[in-house]
Design an enzyme around this catalytic site. Structure first.
Site: not given
Lengths: 130, 121, 101
Positions: A77-79
């Site tokens: 998941a993109c931070i």
């Protein structure tokens, strides 16, 4: 063949996550290599450990975790997208002084660079969104 | 990385109403940092992203659209806008905040076909 | 190699399919998924545009999404139906792949 999958929507509201899951599963069953499934935009909501769907429905989050365990699949998941929407791993939570984290098993949180890197390495990139 | 990949980020959605334009721009900037052959394409309502004089103070959101003007600094030089999409919205390149290359739909289709990776949101 | 476009919107609600067709060169494959499968129906306001597109494009639709929506008896002839495995095969056979969202 090497695939990278991008999921732009969260579970339940849009069908994108369901379609991405069925596509990824079919690709793995056919012997393709899925380098990474990257979750961006509301797609990061697929990574919440706090989703509790009713028993007569599919469990979208758990389904991803189980597939990842079965095939050593890399779920990222993109931070930036995740922090914005309240998805944190223990390290992020600590860094922001929060007492709880909620990242589902077999997911990890990392930068957008992980998407670009996987796209560069893959033979095909497939996007699921709305 | 041995060979550069041709990566296009396609923008078909208007800014502000949803987050797609903002986060797609972030994706473009990160992609550029990987020293790949990056193209941005704006068509359909995506052309609204580039309109000049956007002021988000009245809606109290971050005005990310200023960053479009910085794209050349990130060495993103291929910025395509589709002519038919501009025309359908009563816009001309003079209405846009950045210098772009205006392509007709057929030419844009050819450019899409030449890509290795196409991201959209 | 020919490219593959996916479309997941009903053509009567959004312009994704219409815009996709405007950017489809001869030989391009289009896969209709999710609400995009409504675009595969016969006798809708969009059907003439699709019939015209079939002259130069390969159009596929995802069977699980058609069945989920109860339109399995209303699909325009000439549209090939695939399952998720067929979706994977189409991706493997085409490049690039672009989603019209």
């Amino acid at each position: 063949m090497k695939f990278t999958v991008l999921v732009n929507e969260g579970p339940y509201t849009h069908q994108a996550s369901d379609t991405a899951f069925h596509f990824t599963k079919a690709a793995l069953e056919k012997g393709h290599h899925v380098l990474r499934v990257f979750f961006y935009h509301d797609g990061v909501l697929n990574a919440t450990a706090l989703s509790v769907p009713p028993r007569d429905d599919r469990d979208v989050v758990k389904r991803w975790s189980t597939l990842a365990q079965q095939y050593q699949l890399d779920l990222v998941a993109c931070i930036a997208a995740a922090e914005r929407r309240g998805i944190l791993d223990s390290e992020d939570a600590k860094r922001h002084g929060l007492e709880m984290d909620n990242l589902a098993p077999r997911f990890r949180i990392s930068g957008l660079g992980q998407l670009v890197e996987a796209a560069i390495q893959a033979d095909r990139v497939v996007v699921f969104g709305d | 990385m041995a060979t550069k990949k041709k990566i296009m980020i396609v923008n078909r959605k208007a800014p502000h109403g949803t987050i797609y334009a903002f986060e797609s721009l972030e994706m473009a900037l990160i992609t550029a940092a990987f020293d790949q052959d990056v193209t941005l394409a704006f068509l359909d309502d995506g052309v609204y992203q580039l309109v000049k004089n956007q002021d988000t103070r009245p809606i109290e959101t971050k005005n990310f659209t200023r960053a479009y003007r910085a794209l050349p600094d990130y060495e993103i030089e291929k910025i395509y806008v589709e002519r038919e999409s501009l025309n359908a919205r009563g816009l001309t390149p003079a209405d846009l905040a950045v210098a772009v290359e205006v392509l007709d739909a057929d030419t844009l289709a050819q450019r899409i076909m030449q890509q290795d990776v196409v991201f959209s949101a | 190699m020919a490219m593959l476009y996916t479309v997941n919107k009903s053509p009567l609600e959004r312009n994704a399919l219409e815009s996709c067709l405007r950017h489809a060169t001869v030989g391009t494959a289009i896969l209709l998924i999710e609400d995009g499968v409504y675009g595969a129906m016969a006798q809708t306001a969009f059907t003439p545009a699709l019939e015209q597109a079939l002259q130069k494009l390969h159009i596929y639709a995802l069977k699980p999404d058609i069945e989920a929506r109860g339109i399995q008896d209303k699909i325009l002839p000439g549209i090939a139906l695939v399952d998720y495995g067929g979706f994977v095969d189409l991706v493997a056979q085409h490049s690039p792949v672009m989603a019209w969202l």
